[in-house]
Design a protein around this motif. Structure first.
Motif, short mmCIF file in Angstrom:
data_model
loop_
_atom_site.label_atom_id
_atom_site.label_comp_id
_atom_site.label_asym_id
_atom_site.label_seq_id
_atom_site.Cartn_x
_atom_site.Cartn_y
_atom_site.Cartn_z
N GLU A 337 0.83 -1.21 0.00
CA GLU A 337 0.00 0.00 0.00
C GLU A 337 0.87 1.26 0.00
O GLU A 337 0.62 2.19 -0.78
CB GLU A 337 -0.91 0.01 1.23
N LEU A 341 0.96 4.02 -3.04
CA LEU A 341 0.61 5.43 -2.78
C LEU A 341 1.78 6.34 -3.17
O LEU A 341 1.57 7.41 -3.76
CB LEU A 341 0.25 5.62 -1.31
N SER A 344 2.02 6.42 -6.96
CA SER A 344 0.94 7.22 -7.54
C SER A 344 1.21 8.71 -7.38
O SER A 344 0.99 9.49 -8.31
CB SER A 344 -0.39 6.85 -6.86
#
Length: 428
Positions: A337, A341, A344
């Motif tokens: 995760e 993140l 991104s």
């Protein structure tokens, strides 16, 4: 490093850094040498290493020396029914060598070695996260210095326009409304200047809190990211799952729990031990004179029943093992995760940059055209001030995006567990 010595080193470094620029790599290196969280994690690792050596002591023999003296009064058949009072002397030397303990010692060594590995990876995690925090506060000092320069330039531009409008008003060419408008904008620019100065001061304070050093901030060197990111998220994710210290620490905790579970079976095995005892006694049990005794024996002990506690202990360690595995699985999700993140954020900023640069160029060209048109009376003062604000806003957005892009790259490396390696900084 003692507390006093560390304070002296920090003071010396802070003074020395006033004379020359401080790079990001130097900031990280100095921080890792003195940061309390980093040092605590390293001490914890050293502590685990001592526990490994402690566990290995189970392979070695134990030797005990005992001595005693006291007054003994005895009335028994051996004394003919008379009470005999003698000064009793006792001296003994005993040695024990474990030959087989149901693999308890070997599994304890495995458990402690796994715990030491976990602490080592945990220390690496703390170092990486601290390095990322140093990177953030370092970049923020540079960011707010640039924003302060932008606010200073904006104030200068507004001051020039204000002076121009004062002259126009005095000559009867300009209107009072225009003068009031630029006066209001000038006051706002002065307020923004004060805010920018305060933000920079806060950034410097945060830098000192994280690093413990206070260099000449005007000589900070902007970092350049030389390392390249993976070509795609899948490659980055694979690398993170292989070497992220948080995940490796959780995996080591699973190894520790497995060793603890295996060790819980040792109580179901017999214990075999080689024993050697030598005694030198005097005036024992009412018999006057010396007594010497020596024995070497191979002894086995085997617990047949312990009230079910051993079985309960084995179930307990089985549950603890499953809990450790689930913690590792959850850690793996968190690592993925965090990486996604970070990736991104990096890709988003990279895609935005070209448009932010276009915005700055277009706004600057518009401002230049509006200024020429204003000078010949084809544009109002409000038009000029509005385009000036748009230039400022576009430049501010670009400055933030450029620093965000740099930090996002470091953040991706941190999410992969490679920040210290990629940033070119080594711990002490």
């Amino acid at each position: 490093m003692s507390g006093l010595r560390r304070l002296l080193v920090i003071g010396f470094v802070s003074v020395a850094l006033k004379a020359h620029g401080l790079t990001l790599q130097e900031s990280i290196r100095l921080t890792l040498e003195t940061h309390p969280e980093v040092l605590a994690a390293r001490h914890e690792y050293s502590s685990r290493g001592a526990e490994v050596r402690q566990a290995k002591s189970g392979y070695l023999p134990s030797v005990d020396l005992a001595a005693g003296i006291g007054r003994q009064s005895l009335e028994s058949q051996s004394t003919g029914g008379d009470e005999v009072s003698l000064t009793r002397h006792e001296t003994s030397l005993s040695a024990r060598q474990m030959l087989f303990d149901g693999f308890a010692t070997s599994e304890e060594v495995n458990r402690q070695q796994a715990r030491a590995s976990s602490a080592q990876y945990k220390a690496k995690e703390v170092e990486d996260n601290t390095a990322l925090r140093v990177t953030e506060v370092y970049l923020n000092v540079l960011r707010f210095q640039d924003l302060l320069n932008l606010a200073r330039d904006t104030l200068y531009e507004h001051q020039n326009i204000h002076d121009q409008m004062v002259l126009r008003n005095k000559s009867g060419v300009g209107s009072k409304a225009d003068l009031d408008q630029i006066t209001a904008r000038l006051a706002l620019a002065q307020s923004n200047m004060i805010t920018a100065q305060s933000n920079l001061l806060d950034a410097k304070t945060n830098f000192y809190r994280v690093t413990g050093i206070y260099p000449d901030f005007d000589k900070l060197e902007a970092p350049v990211v030389k390392a390249t990111l993976p070509t795609n998220i899948e490659t980055a994710e694979s690398m993170a799952l292989q070497q992220h210290p948080t995940l490796l620490s959780a995996s080591a905790d699973v190894d520790s729990a497995e060793a603890q579970y295996d060790a819980s079976e040792s109580v179901f095995w017999p214990r075999l031990q080689l024993e050697a005892d030598r005694r030198w006694d005097q005036n024992i049990d009412g018999v006057e004179g010396g007594t010497n005794d020596a024995i070497v024996a191979l002894r086995m002990t085997y617990n047949l029943y312990a009230g079910g506690g051993d079985k309960a202990r084995r179930k307990q360690t089985a549950y603890q093992l499953e809990a450790a595995r689930e913690i590792r699985n959850n850690t793996q999700r968190q690592v993925v995760e965090s990486l996604r993140l970070s990736w991104s954020a990096y890709r988003t900023i990279a895609d935005q940059l070209k448009y932010l640069k276009m915005h700055v160029r277009a706004a600057s060209d518009t401002k230049s055209a509006y200024r020429k048109q204003f000078n010949i009376g084809r544009r109002t003062l409000l038009d000029l001030l509005n385009t000036e604000n748009e230039v400022v806003d576009s430049r501010r957005a670009l400055i933030n995006a450029l620093y965000d892009q740099t930090f996002s790259q470091y953040r991706v490396f941190n999410s992969m567990g490679q920040l210290l390696e990629k940033i070119g900084s080594t711990k002490s």
